[in-house]
Scaffold this motif. Structure first.
Motif, PDB file in Angstrom:
ATOM      1  N   HIS A 138       0.795  -1.223   0.000  1.00  0.00           N
ATOM      2  CA  HIS A 138       0.000   0.000   0.000  1.00  0.00           C
ATOM      3  C   HIS A 138       0.830   1.278   0.000  1.00  0.00           C
ATOM      4  N   ASP A 186      -7.778   3.686   0.231  1.00  0.00           N
ATOM      5  CA  ASP A 186      -8.246   2.321   0.000  1.00  0.00           C
ATOM      6  C   ASP A 186      -9.084   1.908   1.213  1.00  0.00           C
ATOM      7  N   SER A 201      -9.160  -1.857   2.420  1.00  0.00           N
ATOM      8  CA  SER A 201      -8.016  -2.250   3.239  1.00  0.00           C
ATOM      9  C   SER A 201      -8.075  -1.599   4.610  1.00  0.00           C
TER      10      SER A 201
END
Length: 68
Positions: free
Chosen positions: A6, A34, A37
């Motif tokens: 990430h 995100d 996540s």
């Protein structure tokens, strides 16, 4: 692992002197969060909830609480 997946940076902090730090891996800027996540991290690590709430508030409003 989070850095590789990430683009999260890694900083080595000295607990005795937080301003004494070393950048191990730099973070990479992203335009979007995100959230899938992020939600997974919250499920796996309850301690991160306050931090994620601060990030979410800033992302949505641009406001930073003065006490933080």
């Amino acid at each position: 692992m989070l850095s590789a997946l990430h683009d999260i940076g890694v900083i080595l902090l000295n607990p005795e002197n937080p301003s004494d730090r070393e950048m191990i891996l730099p973070a990479k800027a992203r335009d979007d969060v995100d959230w899938q996540s992020t939600n997974r991290i919250l499920l796996e690590n309850e301690d991160s909830r306050d931090f994620i709430e601060l990030v979410s508030t800033y992302y949505q409003t641009g406001r930073v609480r003065s006490r933080d």
